[in-house]
Write an enzyme that holds these catalytic residues in place. Structure first.
Site, mmCIF file in Angstrom:
data_model
loop_
_atom_site.group_PDB
_atom_site.id
_atom_site.type_symbol
_atom_site.label_atom_id
_atom_site.label_comp_id
_atom_site.label_asym_id
_atom_site.label_seq_id
_atom_site.Cartn_x
_atom_site.Cartn_y
_atom_site.Cartn_z
ATOM 1 C CB THR A 221 -0.865 0.054 1.275
ATOM 2 O OG1 THR A 221 0.015 0.196 2.391
ATOM 3 C CG2 THR A 221 -1.698 -1.195 1.441
ATOM 4 C CE LYS B 33 -13.082 11.254 13.667
ATOM 5 N NZ LYS B 33 -12.057 11.666 12.689
ATOM 6 C CD GLU C 194 -4.977 -3.054 1.980
ATOM 7 O OE1 GLU C 194 -5.444 -2.525 0.944
ATOM 8 O OE2 GLU C 194 -4.452 -2.399 2.894
HETATM 9 P P1 ADP Z 1 -3.326 3.321 -1.294
HETATM 10 O O1 ADP Z 1 -3.840 4.583 -1.996
HETATM 11 O O2 ADP Z 1 -2.966 3.525 0.132
HETATM 12 O O3 ADP Z 1 -2.365 2.497 -2.069
HETATM 13 P P2 ADP Z 1 -5.444 1.849 -2.312
HETATM 14 O O4 ADP Z 1 -4.979 2.244 -3.672
HETATM 15 O O5 ADP Z 1 -5.616 0.437 -2.004
HETATM 16 O O6 ADP Z 1 -4.563 2.408 -1.210
HETATM 17 O O7 ADP Z 1 -6.761 2.667 -2.010
HETATM 18 C C1 ADP Z 1 -7.870 2.143 -1.362
HETATM 19 C C2 ADP Z 1 -8.750 3.231 -0.835
HETATM 20 O O8 ADP Z 1 -9.058 4.174 -1.852
HETATM 21 C C3 ADP Z 1 -10.100 2.734 -0.374
HETATM 22 O O9 ADP Z 1 -10.037 2.224 0.925
HETATM 23 C C4 ADP Z 1 -10.939 3.994 -0.468
HETATM 24 O O10 ADP Z 1 -10.776 4.827 0.671
HETATM 25 C C5 ADP Z 1 -10.355 4.707 -1.643
HETATM 26 N N1 ADP Z 1 -11.171 4.467 -2.834
HETATM 27 C C6 ADP Z 1 -10.936 3.592 -3.825
HETATM 28 N N2 ADP Z 1 -11.885 3.690 -4.771
HETATM 29 C C7 ADP Z 1 -12.762 4.648 -4.360
HETATM 30 C C8 ADP Z 1 -13.963 5.211 -4.887
HETATM 31 N N3 ADP Z 1 -14.464 4.844 -6.048
HETATM 32 N N4 ADP Z 1 -14.579 6.165 -4.167
HETATM 33 C C9 ADP Z 1 -14.101 6.574 -2.983
HETATM 34 N N5 ADP Z 1 -12.974 6.099 -2.443
HETATM 35 C C10 ADP Z 1 -12.309 5.150 -3.113
#
Ligand code: ADP
Length: 541
Positions: free
Chosen positions: A184, A440, A328
C-alpha cells in the site's frame, strides 16, 4: 459427501497460454520509453515470456524468491508479470512515486533478489545505490545497445531474452503459491504488503472478466492508465488476455493530450484510471471539441468520481463505471455498470445519481458495515458504519507484518477497510469517506467526499479537496482547498449557494484556500495527508 471432480490448481501462466492459442491476434501495443510504439500479439508475448522465464531461472531465482519491478505500463512489464510468477517466484511491483525512504524500506522488507527497472527510473536507483540491499541484481529494461548509458554492473533485459531458450516446462505449482506482492502507498506509517496467490489472481481475473466485461472481449481495446506498478492495474493484465481484449499501454505519457492521441489512434474502447487522470483527458476533449473516436467506456476508481465528471463523460456518450477497491482486495471490490432494467427504467439524471455510488459488489466479495461495537448495520441506504469485506481475492494478513494483521481483521475474519459507507437494499455501496478523512465537528461527522462532489461541479473550480482543520469549539471544521479554473476565483458565497442545495448549513466549509495544484499521493490521488500538514496551523477566523 465430496464431489467427484478433478482438482487442477489455478495458475496464472495458463491465462497467457490460453490467450496465445485462442486470441492469438489480439495485440499488446506499448508506447515505449524509447519513444516509439511497439506492438505484438499475445502469441508473440508468450514466446518472449518463456525466454524471460528461462533467463530468470538462469539467474538463480528459486520458487518463492521475490523479484522486483520498477516500470511503466508496457509489454516488458507485462512479460515480467507472467515470467516471474510462472516460475514460482513473486513479482513485487514497486511504485516509483514512493519516497526514497519508503522504496528502500519495501526492497528490504520484501527481500528482493533482482530488480528490473525501466530506463527512466535508473536515476532513482543510482541515487539510492549505496543504500540498496547488497547482492541485488539490477536489470535495465532496454536493449544491449542502450546499455552504454548505464553502469557496467547492470544487465540488459533484451540481451537476457535473446540469449535464452524458448523451451520451457512450466512448473506445476500449488494454487496457493504466492505470485505477486504489492505494498500500500502507506499514507500512514510504513507501507504494508499484500501477497497475492495464483488462485486469488486467477479468480479475480475471472470475476473482472464477468462483472466488468461489458467492454472487454475479442476485438475490444482497453487502455489501463492505472499502473502495472500498483494494484495489478486493477486486474487488466490478466482479464485482458483472458477475454482476448487488446491491451494499449501508455508508457510514461499520462497527460491529457498524450492519452487522447493514443486512444484516438489505437481506437481504444475502454480506459481505466483514477479521477485526477480524467481531469486532464476531459480538458483535452474540450479543447479538441470531440472525444477519441472509439471511446465508449471509462472506469473510474481509486477515489470518488465527482458527479460533474460522470455527467461530462455520459454527456459525450461515454459510459461511466464507478468502481471501488483496495490494494488488499486485488483490488476490485465493487463496480458500477448499471444493468438493463435500470438503464431502461431510470431517467438519465437518476442514472447519474446511481453512478455517484461506488457500484455493487463483484462476485466473490461480501460486504458488511458495522457500528463502533462491531455489530452489523442494515443495508438500507441510511445506516453508515465501517466497511468490512471478505472474499477469495482479499488478503488474509499482511506480508510479514503481524501487528497490522492483528489490527485489520475482526473476530470472524472479515477485513476492515477503514472506509465509512452505507449500502442500499439493492446492494449499491456509498463510500462516505475514509475514516481518517471524515471531519468530526461537534460530535457529528461531515463527509469530505460529499462536499468535494458538489464543488467540483462549479465552473470556476478545476479541482478541490476538503480537509479537517482544528477548531477551538467544534474540534474540527472543514476547509475547502480549491484549484481555480481560469483567473477568477470562486467566492465563499458562490460555494455556499451551490452547496446549500445538497448539504446542511452547519456542514458548509468554514473557509476557502487556493493552490495552483493539489498534492498527489504515490498512486495519483489527492494527498489529504500532505494537505493536512500544509494547513496544520491554519487559524479559522
Ligand atoms: P493506497 O492509496 O494507500 O495504495 P489503495 O490504492 O488500495 O490504497 O486505495 C484504497 C482506498 O481508496 C479505499 O479504501 C478507499 O478509501 C479509496 N477508494 C478507492 N476507490 C474509491 C472510490 N471509487 N470512491 C471513494 N474512495 C475510493
Amino acid at each position: 459427501m465430496l464431489g467427484q471432480m478433478m482438482h487442477r490448481d489455478l495458475s496464472i501462466i495458463e491465462i497467457l497460454k490460453f490467450a496465445a492459442e485462442n486470441h492469438s491476434v489480439s495485440e499488446v501495443v506499448s508506447l515505449r520509453t524509447e519513444g516509439d510504439v511497439h506492438r505484438y500479439t499475445y502469441s508473440d508475448c508468450l514466446v518472449r515470456v518463456s525466454k524471460l522465464a528461462n533467463a530468470i531461472l538462469n539467474l538463480g531465482v528459486k520458487k518463492g524468491d521475490r523479484v522486483a519491478t520498477l516500470a511503466w505500463n508496457g509489454y516488458r512489464h507485462l512479460e515480467l508479470y507472467y515470467a516471474i510468477s510462472g516460475v514460482g517466484a513473486v513479482c513485487h511491483t514497486i511504485n516509483p512515486r514512493l519516497s526514497a525512504e519508503q522504496m528502500l524500506y519495501i526492497l528490504e522488507h520484501a527481500g528482493d533478489s533482482i530488480l528490473f527497472v525501466d530506463t527512466t527510473f535508473v536515476p532513482i536507483i543510482e541515487k539510492l545505490a549505496s543504500k540498496l540491499p547488497k547482492n541485488l541484481v539490477i536489470i535495465v529494461m532496454a536493449s544491449s545497445e542502450s546499455m552504454s548509458n548505464f553502469s557496467d554492473e547492470y544487465l540488459s533485459y533484451e540481451t537476457l531474452i535473446t540469449e535464452s531458450s524458448q523451451k520451457i516446462i512450466w512448473p506445476e505449482l500449488p494454487e496457493n503459491t504466492a505470485a505477486g506482492l504489492c505494498y500500500t502507498s502507506g499514507t500512514t506509517g510504513n507501507p504494508k504488503g499484500a501477497l497475492y496467490s495464483h488462485r486469488s489472481t486467477v479468480l479475480h481475473a475471472l470475476t473482472i472478466s464477468l462483472n466488468m466485461g461489458l467492454f472487454l472481449g475479442n476485438g475490444m481495446k482497453v487502455l489501463p492508465v492505472v499502473p502495472l506498478f500498483h494494484v495489478n492495474a486493477w486486474g487488466l493484465p490478466y482479464a485482458a488476455p483472458l477475454t482476448g481484449t487488446s491491451l494499449i499501454f501508455p508508457g510514461p505519457n499520462l497527460d491529457g493530450a498524450s492519452l487522447f492521441n493514443l486512444m484516438d489512434h489505437e481506437n481504444v474502447n475502454s480506459a481505466w484510471g483514477v479521477p485526477t487522470v480524467w481531469l486532464g483527458l476531459l480538458e483535452e476533449i474540450r479543447n479538441q471539441g470531440k472525444a477519441p473516436s472509439q471511446f465508449q467506456n471509462v472506469v473510474i476508481g481509486g477515489s470518488a468520481a465527482p458527479k460533474s465528471m460522470i455527467e461530462e463523460f455520459e454527456g459525450l456518450g461515454i459510459t461511466v463505471c464507478h468502481a471501488w477497491g483496495m490494494t488488499e482486495m486485488s483490488p476490485v471490490g465493487t463496480q458500477g455498470f448499471l444493468p438493463q432494467p435500470m438503464t431502461k427504467l431510470l431517467s438519465s439524471d437518476e442514472q447519474i445519481l446511481k453512478k455517484c455510488n461506488q457500484g455493487r459488489r463483484v462476485f466473490g466479495v461480501d460486504l458488511k458495515i458495522v457500528d463502533e461495537k462491531g455489530s452489523s448495520l442494515p443495508h438500507d441506504g441510511e445506516a453508515s458504519g465501517e466497511l468490512y469485506v471478505r472474499g477469495n481475492a482479499i488478503i488474509s494478513g499482511y506480508y510479514k507484518n503481524e501487528q497490522s494483521t492483528e489490527e485489520s481483521f475482526d473476530k470472524e475474519g472479515w477485513f476492515g477497510t477503514g472506509d465509512i459507507a452505507s449500502i442500499t437494499s439493492d446492494g449499491f455501496l456509498n463510500i462516505q469517506d475514509r475514516a481518517k478523512d471524515l471531519i468530526k465537528s461537534g460530535g457529528e461527522w461531515i463527509s469530505s467526499i460529499d462536499i468535494e462532489n458538489v464543488v467540483m461541479g462549479h465552473p470556476k473550480v478545476a479541482n478541490c479537496a476538503v480537509i479537517a482543520v482544528s477548531h477551538p469549539k467544534w474540534e474540527e471544521r472543514p476547509l475547502l482547498v480549491v484549484v481555480s479554473n481560469g483567473n477568477i476565483r470562486v467566492t465563499k458565497q458562490e460555494i455556499d449557494d451551490l452547496l446549500l442545495g445538497h448539504i446542511a448549513k452547519w456542514q458548509l466549509p468554514d473557509a476557502i484556500e487556493f493552490l495552483d495544484a493539489l498534492p498527489l499521493t504515490a498512486t495519483g490521488k489527492v494527498s489529504k495527508l500532505t494537505l493536512r500538514e500544509m494547513f496544520a496551523n491554519y487559524k479559522l477566523t
